[in-house]
Design an enzyme around this catalytic site. Structure first.
Site, PDB file in Angstrom:
ATOM      1  N   GLU A 178      -3.056   8.701  28.813  1.00 49.68           N
ATOM      2  CA  GLU A 178      -3.726   8.426  27.551  1.00 49.68           C
ATOM      3  C   GLU A 178      -3.956   6.913  27.477  1.00 49.68           C
ATOM      4  OE1 GLU A 178      -3.473   7.609  23.255  1.00 49.68           O
ATOM      5  OE2 GLU A 178      -1.550   8.394  23.903  1.00 49.68           O
ATOM      6  N   SER A 185       2.618   7.418  23.449  1.00 50.80           N
ATOM      7  CA  SER A 185       2.499   8.468  24.472  1.00 50.80           C
ATOM      8  C   SER A 185       1.759   7.903  25.685  1.00 50.80           C
ATOM      9  CB  SER A 185       1.691   9.643  23.935  1.00 50.80           C
ATOM     10  OG  SER A 185       2.185  10.067  22.691  1.00 50.80           O
ATOM     11  N   ARG A 215      -8.284  12.265  21.689  1.00 51.53           N
ATOM     12  CA  ARG A 215      -8.073  10.910  22.223  1.00 51.53           C
ATOM     13  C   ARG A 215      -9.306  10.433  23.014  1.00 51.53           C
ATOM     14  NH1 ARG A 215      -4.496  11.884  19.324  1.00 51.53           N
ATOM     15  NH2 ARG A 215      -2.293  11.375  19.542  1.00 51.53           N
TER      16      ARG A 215
HETATM   17  N1  EPU Z   1       2.305  20.459  18.080  1.00 56.00           N
HETATM   18  C1  EPU Z   1       1.732  21.368  17.254  1.00 56.00           C
HETATM   19  N2  EPU Z   1       2.427  21.808  16.177  1.00 56.00           N
HETATM   20  C2  EPU Z   1       3.669  21.360  15.885  1.00 56.00           C
HETATM   21  C3  EPU Z   1       4.271  20.412  16.733  1.00 56.00           C
HETATM   22  C4  EPU Z   1       3.551  19.960  17.841  1.00 56.00           C
HETATM   23  O1  EPU Z   1       0.610  21.813  17.466  1.00 56.00           O
HETATM   24  O2  EPU Z   1       4.228  21.794  14.880  1.00 56.00           O
HETATM   25  C5  EPU Z   1       1.540  19.986  19.242  1.00 56.00           C
HETATM   26  C6  EPU Z   1       0.973  18.638  18.898  1.00 56.00           C
HETATM   27  O3  EPU Z   1      -0.368  18.739  18.477  1.00 56.00           O
HETATM   28  C7  EPU Z   1       1.101  17.871  20.174  1.00 56.00           C
HETATM   29  C8  EPU Z   1       2.101  18.621  21.021  1.00 56.00           C
HETATM   30  O4  EPU Z   1       2.378  19.826  20.344  1.00 56.00           O
HETATM   31  O5  EPU Z   1      -0.131  17.876  20.868  1.00 56.00           O
HETATM   32  C9  EPU Z   1       3.340  17.811  21.226  1.00 56.00           C
HETATM   33  O6  EPU Z   1       3.969  17.472  20.016  1.00 56.00           O
HETATM   34  P1  EPU Z   1       5.219  16.500  19.905  1.00 56.00           P
HETATM   35  O7  EPU Z   1       5.781  16.621  18.535  1.00 56.00           O
HETATM   36  O8  EPU Z   1       6.098  16.671  21.077  1.00 56.00           O
HETATM   37  O9  EPU Z   1       4.544  15.060  19.929  1.00 56.00           O
HETATM   38  P2  EPU Z   1       4.203  14.087  21.143  1.00 56.00           P
HETATM   39  O10 EPU Z   1       3.585  14.827  22.267  1.00 56.00           O
HETATM   40  O11 EPU Z   1       5.380  13.266  21.414  1.00 56.00           O
HETATM   41  C10 EPU Z   1       1.921  13.633  19.896  1.00 56.00           C
HETATM   42  C11 EPU Z   1       0.898  12.542  19.998  1.00 56.00           C
HETATM   43  C12 EPU Z   1       1.413  11.312  19.262  1.00 56.00           C
HETATM   44  C13 EPU Z   1       1.608  11.677  17.798  1.00 56.00           C
HETATM   45  C14 EPU Z   1       2.581  12.873  17.695  1.00 56.00           C
HETATM   46  C15 EPU Z   1       2.674  13.381  16.285  1.00 56.00           C
HETATM   47  C16 EPU Z   1      -0.378  12.741  22.063  1.00 56.00           C
HETATM   48  C17 EPU Z   1      -0.539  12.266  23.458  1.00 56.00           C
HETATM   49  N3  EPU Z   1       0.640  12.206  21.396  1.00 56.00           N
HETATM   50  O12 EPU Z   1       3.123  13.137  20.459  1.00 56.00           O
HETATM   51  O13 EPU Z   1       0.490  10.266  19.368  1.00 56.00           O
HETATM   52  O14 EPU Z   1       2.126  10.586  17.067  1.00 56.00           O
HETATM   53  O15 EPU Z   1       2.105  13.961  18.527  1.00 56.00           O
HETATM   54  O16 EPU Z   1       1.489  14.052  15.934  1.00 56.00           O
HETATM   55  O17 EPU Z   1      -1.145  13.584  21.597  1.00 56.00           O
HETATM   56  C18 EPU Z   1      -0.029   8.484  20.878  1.00 56.00           C
HETATM   57  O18 EPU Z   1      -1.075   9.068  21.092  1.00 56.00           O
HETATM   58  O19 EPU Z   1       0.298   7.404  21.444  1.00 56.00           O
HETATM   59  C19 EPU Z   1       0.915   9.084  19.954  1.00 56.00           C
HETATM   60  C20 EPU Z   1       2.109   8.527  19.726  1.00 56.00           C
END
Ligand code: EPU
Length: 337
Positions: A333, A237, A165
């Site tokens: 972010e 996020s 990011r």
């Molecule tokens: N993760 C993994 N492997 C997995 C699942 C999750 O490595 O199988 C990691 C992801 O890389 C992530 C973290 O665990 O960094 C959390 O994952 P979660 O599924 O809870 O998603 P999140 O934190 O709600 C993040 C991004 C989103 C993006 C989703 C899907 C950020 C701040 N947010 O959301 O991006 O759509 O993962 O990849 O990194 C945004 O930046 O506004 C955003 C919506």
């Protein structure tokens, strides 16, 4: 040259905050930038370049300066090899419409970034990423207007200094540039990226994975997790997912076995910040105007009529609670203005 004064930004930010800008200036062409810099009065004012306003939180009632609204449009074919097609995309194009355009032309690489609100320019600034893909893997170069020397420059992928990011446009080139276009290298061959847990789950049972199927799966996942900003203002996020070292991860696993962590390629561990916020109980403690999404606590929402300051105060409360309980520092972010 089109500009407005005393302009309401309510429809120009996805948090739906009622802020105003002294001047709101629409930029559709390079000539608009040339006219802008010739106006001494404008050049002396603070500047803010705005794409779709999907990653900003206005905390002051008024932006005392000029908002440059990016309306540059157009997608041009640049070159083609056996494996790749290079496209030059104007920075004001909607990013998801660009993803859709690529799919329809059978050009691949961007499908995992489906459904992310925002402009192509904004996507570069914060190196958007989702479901195992990051924008930096597709960018060949970026063309920008420099408000210091009034010239157009092109930097290659390495020059963008992309990180999680993050890019050079959040650092050295912040506030002094206007991204005009982005050149993307798209692949003619489709290689599915489905390592991300939730995506893999959704696609179980399919023997053939098409890019459109993956796009649809991602759109449905996002639809379930992220509230519609037209109903509850939000910017996706709010915080970044923090990285901790293997030693810190070991300690965390011992002290807080309930916390899920994901090991990254570089050996660091990513903690889903949403999980920490949830564990601190924030889903149950909204204020009359601000709360976190029930489907994902990482998303802060304007529940109706929230002031930017109220959202920021709530974010500070979250940050403090997470630090106190888990010793983890959350960084926003979203860009706070
Ligand atoms: N993760 C993994 N492997 C997995 C699942 C999750 O490595 O199988 C990691 C992801 O890389 C992530 C973290 O665990 O960094 C959390 O994952 P979660 O599924 O809870 O998603 P999140 O934190 O709600 C993040 C991004 C989103 C993006 C989703 C899907 C950020 C701040 N947010 O959301 O991006 O759509 O993962 O990849 O990194 C945004 O930046 O506004 C955003 C919506």
């Amino acid at each position: 040259m089109v500009f407005y004064t005393e302009y309401s930004l309510e429809g120009s930010n996805t948090f739906n905050i009622k802020a105003k800008a002294n001047v709101f200036y629409e930029v559709s062409l390079r000539e608009d930038l040339d006219s802008f810099v010739r106006k001494r009065k404008f050049m002396d004012m603070p500047r803010l370049v705005l794409g779709n306003g999907s990653n900003v939180l206005f905390v002051k009632k008024r932006f005392k300066g000029v908002v440059l609204k990016n309306e540059m449009k157009g997608i041009d074919f640049v070159s083609e090899t056996d494996n790749e097609v290079v496209l030059k995309v104007a920075s004001g194009e909607d990013f998801d419409e660009f993803v859709d355009f690529c799919l329809k032309k059978r050009l691949h690489g961007a499908e995992n970034l489906s459904g992310i609100p925002g402009s192509v320019g904004g996507a570069v600034v914060q190196n958007i990423g989702a479901y195992g893909q990051e924008l930096k893997n597709l960018v060949q170069s970026v063309e920008y207007y420099d408000f210091d020397d009034l010239e157009v420059h092109t930097i290659d992928n390495a020059g963008c200094n992309f990180g999680y990011r993050d890019s050079v446009f959040k650092h050295e080139l912040m506030d002094k540039t206007f991204i005009m276009s982005v050149t993307f290298k798209m692949s003619k061959k489709y290689t599915p990226i489905i390592g991300y847990g939730a995506l893999q789950e959704r696609l179980t049972g399919y023997s053939v994975l098409t890019p459109m199927l993956v796009r649809k799966a991602i759109l449905s996942l996002r639809f379930e997790k992220i509230p519609d900003y037209r109903q509850y203002g939000n910017a996706g996020s709010f915080f970044k997912n923090p990285d901790i070292t293997p030693e810190e991860a070991q300690k965390m696993a011992k002290q807080h076995p309930e916390v899920k962590m994901f090991e990254q390629e570089d050996g660091m561990f990513k903690i889903p910040a949403g999980q920490l916020i949830d564990l601190c109980g924030f889903k149950r403690t909204p204020t009359p105007t601000v709360g976190v999404a029930y489907t994902n606590a990482l998303i802060l929402m304007n529940l109706g009529g929230a002031k930017g300051r109220e959202i920021l105060d709530y974010a500070k409360k979250i940050k403090k609670a997470v630090k106190q309980r888990y010793g983890v520092k959350l960084e926003p972010e979203v860009v706070i203005i």
